[in-house]
Design an enzyme around this catalytic site. Structure first.
Site, mmCIF file in Angstrom:
data_model
loop_
_atom_site.group_PDB
_atom_site.id
_atom_site.type_symbol
_atom_site.label_atom_id
_atom_site.label_comp_id
_atom_site.label_asym_id
_atom_site.label_seq_id
_atom_site.Cartn_x
_atom_site.Cartn_y
_atom_site.Cartn_z
ATOM 1 N N ARG A 62 6.280 -9.875 -5.316
ATOM 2 C CA ARG A 62 5.239 -10.029 -6.346
ATOM 3 C C ARG A 62 5.174 -8.746 -7.164
ATOM 4 N NH1 ARG A 62 0.448 -7.307 -3.707
ATOM 5 N NH2 ARG A 62 1.345 -6.693 -1.747
ATOM 6 N N LYS A 104 7.310 -4.347 15.742
ATOM 7 C CA LYS A 104 7.636 -2.939 15.457
ATOM 8 C C LYS A 104 8.383 -2.309 16.630
ATOM 9 C CE LYS A 104 6.195 -2.363 11.247
ATOM 10 N NZ LYS A 104 7.181 -2.138 10.175
ATOM 11 N N TYR A 153 2.504 -8.037 15.571
ATOM 12 C CA TYR A 153 2.929 -6.915 14.725
ATOM 13 C C TYR A 153 3.502 -5.782 15.580
ATOM 14 C CZ TYR A 153 2.240 -2.896 11.549
ATOM 15 O OH TYR A 153 2.397 -1.771 10.798
ATOM 16 N N GLN A 159 0.824 -1.216 0.000
ATOM 17 C CA GLN A 159 0.000 0.000 0.000
ATOM 18 C C GLN A 159 0.858 1.267 0.000
ATOM 19 O OE1 GLN A 159 -2.089 0.954 3.597
ATOM 20 N NE2 GLN A 159 -3.614 2.221 2.564
HETATM 21 N N1 SER Z 1 -2.503 -0.067 9.596
HETATM 22 C C1 SER Z 1 -1.762 -0.951 10.437
HETATM 23 C C2 SER Z 1 -2.601 -2.093 10.865
HETATM 24 O O1 SER Z 1 -3.774 -1.917 10.981
HETATM 25 C C3 SER Z 1 -1.251 -0.214 11.640
HETATM 26 O O2 SER Z 1 0.082 0.094 11.463
HETATM 27 O O3 SER Z 1 -2.099 -3.127 11.149
#
Ligand code: SER
Length: 313
Positions: free
Chosen positions: A37, A147, A143, A13
């Site tokens: 890809r 990070k 996630y 994105q």
């Molecule tokens: N947009 C991301 C997510 O929703 C946040 O960094 O995982």
């Protein structure tokens, strides 16, 4: 020979739009796109694209040498919702790709790196409103953990080896050229596609779940501005902010242009993630250190999204 810039994750994105903007600024031939890809048509036709698996350090190095790369934007990540389904793979992807690029910078193959962090580094104990640059951080998602660990590693490589690494904690990013995949803030993009196609949208977050959001143009401006700045005091993964809204508030903003649009709510596991994230972000440090300022309001965002998706308003 001109030094070139490599975008890793150019089919994602943010990577997609970063390539297009950097090609406008530096010339198509100076921006090399790469991903596992193929990507957006505009990216593929406007310049060089390399297939690259960024978990393989030697493959990154080959491309760096082949194209005389001096700067890397590492835009590869498995986002919050999808990472919960395959935690080990998410951790490995998010961390190994970062280590590969940090090590290549440490070993002198590249001069400057951009790596995105996220509001997902915050957690239930972080202040929910005006979440400060420095505060309690107790992420509950794989996630967010990756990070936050990544931020600490960037700091370590900067302090210990002098690596020039720049970073931003992005809020939810809203854009029309490519769809995000597997994030908690994805509803704020999906809603536009469904509003145009079906005049209705079922939100996976409850109506009053407020999250920090930003239009893509602001995110790209911030990224490029931070990378260009010559006087960043030290490594910092910067909070940046533009707007905060709930699904209900976004639907009201869309109804201004599509009056018969309706929204329903049925929350899923992404609701639990959203509940742990900030509702608004304090970005004073970014304002002070490199003059960050958001330019796009909610109404402008809605108009740009609808026009971008060929629903002219
Ligand atoms: N947009 C991301 C997510 O929703 C946040 O960094 O995982």
């Amino acid at each position: 020979m001109t030094s070139k810039i490599l975008i890793i994750g150019s089919s994602g994105q943010i990577g997609t739009e970063l390539v297009l903007k950097l090609r406008q600024i530096h010339g198509n031939e100076n921006i090399i796109a790469s991903d596992v890809r193929v990507g957006n048509y505009e990216v593929m036709k406007s310049g060089v694209f390399e297939i690259l698996d960024a978990t393989k350090k030697d493959d990154i190095l080959k491309i760096i040498k082949k194209h005389h790369i001096k700067q890397v934007y590492l835009m590869v990540a498995m986002l919050s919702a999808i990472a919960e389904k395959i935690p080990k793979r998410a951790w490995e992807l998010n961390m190994n790709t970062l280590f590969n690029v940090l090590d290549l910078a440490k070993d002198g193959f590249i001069d400057k790196v951009f790596w995105p962090s996220s509001i997902a580094i915050f957690g239930p104990s972080s202040p929910k409103k005006d979440t400060p640059q420095h505060t309690i951080m107790d992420p509950t998602t794989v996630y967010g953990i990756s990070k936050l660990a990544g931020e600490n590693w960037c700091n370590y490589y900067h302090n210990k080896f002098g690596v020039d690494i720049r970073s931003i904690r992005y809020p939810g990013i809203i854009s029309y050229k490519t769809i995000p995949g597997g994030g908690t803030t994805d509803y704020a993009v999906e809603i536009f596609h469904e509003a145009i196609k079906n005049k209705t949208y079922k939100s996976f977050l409850s109506e009053d779940t407020i999250l920090p959001m930003m239009y893509m143009d602001d995110a790209i401006d911030a990224t490029i501005k931070l990378m260009k700045n010559k006087n960043i005091p030290k490594y910092e993964s910067y909070n940046i902010a533009a707007m905060n809204f709930s699904p209900k508030e976004l639907s009201t903003a869309i109804q201004k242009y599509i009056p018969d649009f309706t929204i329903t709510y049925k929350d899923d596991s992404r609701q639990e993630i959203a509940n742990t994230w900030p509702q608004s972000i304090d970005d004073n440090q970014a304002k002070k250190d490199w003059n960050w300022k958001s330019k796009v309001s909610l109404d402008q965002l809605v108009k740009s999204m609808l026009n971008g998706l060929n629903y002219n308003v």
